[in-house]
Design a protein around this motif. Structure first.
Motif, short mmCIF file in Angstrom:
data_model
loop_
_atom_site.label_atom_id
_atom_site.label_comp_id
_atom_site.label_asym_id
_atom_site.label_seq_id
_atom_site.Cartn_x
_atom_site.Cartn_y
_atom_site.Cartn_z
N GLU A 54 15.14 -89.87 5.90
CA GLU A 54 15.84 -91.02 6.48
C GLU A 54 17.03 -90.56 7.33
O GLU A 54 17.24 -91.06 8.44
N VAL A 55 17.80 -89.63 6.80
CA VAL A 55 18.95 -89.10 7.54
C VAL A 55 18.47 -88.39 8.81
O VAL A 55 19.03 -88.58 9.89
N CYS A 56 17.42 -87.58 8.68
CA CYS A 56 16.91 -86.83 9.83
C CYS A 56 16.44 -87.75 10.94
O CYS A 56 16.64 -87.48 12.13
N GLU A 57 15.81 -88.87 10.56
CA GLU A 57 15.32 -89.81 11.58
C GLU A 57 16.48 -90.49 12.31
O GLU A 57 16.36 -90.82 13.50
N THR A 58 17.59 -90.69 11.63
CA THR A 58 18.74 -91.30 12.32
C THR A 58 19.38 -90.32 13.30
O THR A 58 20.10 -90.74 14.20
N ARG A 59 19.09 -89.03 13.13
CA ARG A 59 19.64 -88.00 14.03
C ARG A 59 18.64 -87.58 15.10
O ARG A 59 18.79 -86.52 15.69
N ASP A 60 17.64 -88.36 15.33
CA ASP A 60 16.50 -87.96 16.17
C ASP A 60 16.89 -87.91 17.65
O ASP A 60 16.39 -88.69 18.48
N THR A 61 17.78 -86.98 17.99
CA THR A 61 18.28 -86.88 19.36
C THR A 61 17.20 -86.52 20.36
O THR A 61 17.29 -86.86 21.54
N LYS A 62 16.16 -85.81 19.91
CA LYS A 62 15.08 -85.41 20.81
C LYS A 62 13.96 -86.46 20.87
O LYS A 62 13.03 -86.31 21.65
N GLY A 63 14.05 -87.47 20.03
CA GLY A 63 13.02 -88.50 20.02
C GLY A 63 11.71 -88.06 19.41
O GLY A 63 10.67 -88.70 19.60
N LEU A 64 11.74 -86.98 18.61
CA LEU A 64 10.51 -86.40 18.07
C LEU A 64 9.89 -87.27 16.98
O LEU A 64 8.68 -87.45 16.92
N TYR A 65 10.74 -87.80 16.10
CA TYR A 65 10.21 -88.64 15.02
C TYR A 65 9.57 -89.90 15.59
O TYR A 65 8.51 -90.34 15.13
N LYS A 66 10.20 -90.48 16.58
CA LYS A 66 9.67 -91.69 17.21
C LYS A 66 8.30 -91.41 17.80
O LYS A 66 7.35 -92.19 17.63
#
Length: 202
Positions: free
Chosen positions: A136-148
């Motif tokens: 959850e924390v990592c997805e909020t930091r998704d600066t590269k848009g990779l999780y999306k």
């Protein structure tokens, strides 16, 4: 992989122990592992910055950077990930032999692959650091848009979404980058290195 014959290991005149005495500190791999966005590279670079300021020989091998050169052409299948980690493990081992505190910032999702690197090192030369931010924390930091992109099916074999991440079961150190500041997390790593004799206390 083809086995190469007729090669013999050549022992260097200057030993690793000689380099330790000259440098005034031990060498080891600081192996940062965790999900994408957990802060592995950020933490590894902050620790390096603090070590460098104190006069220690240090270097960071970053996952994306290594894939632009040494591991160019490797994908993200389980087999390619294994080869990626095997190569970086061997390179990191050379850094340790050169007397350097080398940090590696790689997702390295499979325990077996991380243990393979541990197995080629001497006792105490592989320090596994679990950068334990939650998904959850990592997805909020998704600066590269990779999780999306991964959740939309645009990226295959993405750790934490379509591929598993196997958290360490016996890491030397676990750092909660989701609940600490960067400086606090870096101090956790530095304190471990001091307490275990890799570096001297500040």
């Amino acid at each position: 992989m083809e086995v190469v014959k007729n090669i013999v290991w050549h022992n260097a005149t200057i030993t690793k122990e000689d380099r330790h005495r000259k440098n005034g500190h031990k060498s080891a791999i600081l192996w940062y592992t965790g999900l994408s966005g957990a802060g592995k590279s950020t933490l590894a670079n902050k620790v390096e910055e603090k070590l460098f300021e104190r006069g220690y020989n240090t270097y960071v091998l970053d996952g994306d950077n290594v894939r632009m050169g040494l591991n160019k052409g490797l994908g993200f299948t389980a087999d390619d990930r294994k080869e990626n980690i095997r190569r970086i493990g061997e390179v990191a081992k050379l850094f340790v032999d050169a007397g350097v505190l080398v940090s590696t910032a790689f997702v390295s999702p499979y325990r077996e692959d991380r243990e393979m690197v541990r197995s080629i090192m001497k006792e105490g030369e592989f320090v596994e650091i679990y950068v334990a931010a939650s998904l959850e924390v990592c997805e909020t930091r998704d600066t590269k848009g990779l999780y999306k992109k991964a959740r939309a099916g645009e990226i295959k074999n993405f750790t934490g979404i379509s591929d598993p991440y196997e958290a360490p079961e016996k890491a030397e150190l676990s750092v909660d980058t989701g609940g600490q500041t960067l400086d606090e997390s870096a101090e956790v790593v530095l304190s471990y290195l001091e307490e275990h004799g890799y570096i001297t206390k500040a």
